[in-house]
Enzyme design. Structure first.
Site, mmCIF file in Angstrom:
data_model
loop_
_atom_site.group_PDB
_atom_site.id
_atom_site.type_symbol
_atom_site.label_atom_id
_atom_site.label_comp_id
_atom_site.label_asym_id
_atom_site.label_seq_id
_atom_site.Cartn_x
_atom_site.Cartn_y
_atom_site.Cartn_z
ATOM 1 N N LYS A 77 0.767 -1.252 -0.076
ATOM 2 C CA LYS A 77 0.079 -0.013 0.248
ATOM 3 C C LYS A 77 0.841 1.238 0.049
ATOM 4 C CE LYS A 77 -3.969 -2.224 1.853
ATOM 5 N NZ LYS A 77 -4.848 -2.216 3.254
ATOM 6 N N TRP A 87 13.687 -3.766 -0.921
ATOM 7 C CA TRP A 87 13.130 -4.897 -1.581
ATOM 8 C C TRP A 87 13.336 -4.342 -3.180
ATOM 9 C CZ3 TRP A 87 13.118 -9.437 0.270
ATOM 10 C CH2 TRP A 87 12.503 -9.824 1.260
ATOM 11 N N LYS A 180 -11.400 4.433 -11.522
ATOM 12 C CA LYS A 180 -11.173 3.433 -10.488
ATOM 13 C C LYS A 180 -11.055 4.389 -9.062
ATOM 14 C CE LYS A 180 -10.448 -0.131 -7.947
ATOM 15 N NZ LYS A 180 -9.380 -0.796 -8.099
ATOM 16 N N SER A 249 -10.519 -2.629 0.850
ATOM 17 C CA SER A 249 -9.010 -2.593 1.624
ATOM 18 C C SER A 249 -9.061 -1.515 2.522
ATOM 19 C CB SER A 249 -7.927 -2.788 0.870
ATOM 20 O OG SER A 249 -8.112 -1.307 -0.121
ATOM 21 N N LEU A 260 -4.440 4.366 7.111
ATOM 22 C CA LEU A 260 -5.177 4.378 6.033
ATOM 23 C C LEU A 260 -4.700 5.224 4.746
ATOM 24 C CD1 LEU A 260 -8.608 5.355 7.908
ATOM 25 C CD2 LEU A 260 -7.637 3.229 7.384
#
Length: 298
Positions: A77, A87, A180, A249, A260
């Site tokens: 997120k 990573w 979206k 989600s 959030l």
């Protein structure tokens, strides 16, 4: 560039979306490297009565990665981008493609990481998935992604070819991303009420949601998104026709007490509205309440 070898694909962030992507790849014989914060032996996706198990382990230490990969699906997120930097650095080489499976329209702007010179591709995720109490993930619709029609996006599309996840290379990606975003933005009402999709059946909530969606649409159009007048009603209709217990989600994060994604899902509307000189009165109220719900104090 080959993206069909199992070792050439990694999923960073094996949460709900990451698990679904990993399961789609595994089913097609392209089991990805799994990278996350919590060690796990496997991932499990529920599709109706069927369980798809993706073998692990989930790696938790980027220093143990032996080399770069061709393709990374970044499924963390927006609140976890900084934590994912190590990573991306470990996995990314000069030709690595990173497909960013995140909400909003600012995915690429937010990844100011040392992972460059990897090639970053934004994505629109259309399928609903929900984390379950046993650690599995429940898939609640057919899997579909929209990507911009670029050479880098085609690497991700090729990796998913023949899997359960349908990929659309869209010339109108900008409009799809904003559409979206409108859908994600109105889900903020679910956070503040602690209710699921069934709440949109209330006439008062439906009217408020429609007014907010029209406010968001005005900003989207001013940003160059070609969306017609019917989009707000179509989005509301989708919520009203969903199962009454369908979550999202951001609601899951609220129930778990996690930070959030209010900035990328809601504040972006108000922020860009101000820059364009457009009034966003509903956004202004909603964003303040979501920020307080996320970050406190109190």
């Amino acid at each position: 560039m080959s993206t069909t070898r199992a070792a050439s694909i990694a999923v960073v962030g094996p949460g709900a979306i990451g698990t679904a992507i990993a399961a789609a790849l595994h089913e097609a014989g392209r089991t990805p490297l799994l990278c996350g914060r919590t060690p796990r032996d496997r991932l499990t996706l529920q599709d109706g009565d069927r369980l798809i198990t993706v073998p692990g382990p989930v790696r938790v230490d980027p220093r143990q990665i032996g080399g770069t990969v061709d393709l990374v699906f970044l499924a963390v997120k927006a609140t976890q981008i900084e934590a994912a930097a190590a990573w991306l650095t470990a996995l990314s080489g000069p030709k690595t493609v990173v497909c960013v499976l995140q909400n909003g329209v600012e995915q690429l702007e937010r990844i100011a990481l040392p992972a460059r010179p990897a090639r970053f591709v934004p994505a629109v995720v259309w399928f609903p998935v929900q984390a379950q109490s046993d650690g599995s993930v429940r898939l609640r619709a057919d899997m579909r992604l929209s990507l911009p029609d670029t050479s880098h996006a085609r690497v991700a599309a090729e990796a998913l070819q023949g899997t359960r996840c349908r990929v659309e290379l869209a010339a109108n990606f900008h409009a799809l991303a904003w559409r979206k975003l409108l859908q994600n933005a109105v889900a903020g009402f679910m956070v503040l009420t602690h209710r699921r999709s069934g709440m949109f059946g209330r006439p008062d909530i439906a009217a408020l949601a429609l007014a907010y969606l029209r406010e968001c649409l005005a900003v989207a159009r001013a940003e160059g998104a070609e969306l017609d007048d019917g989009v707000p009603q179509e989005i509301l209709d989708k919520f009203q026709s969903s199962p009454a217990d369908m979550g999202t989600s951001i609601l899951t994060d609220r129930e778990a007490g996690r930070p959030l994604e209010w900035d990328i899902r809601n504040a972006v509307i108000a922020r860009r509205g101000r820059a364009l000189g457009l009034p966003t009165p509903i956004s202004d109220i909603l964003v303040s309440l979501l920020a307080a719900a996320s970050d406190g104090p109190g």
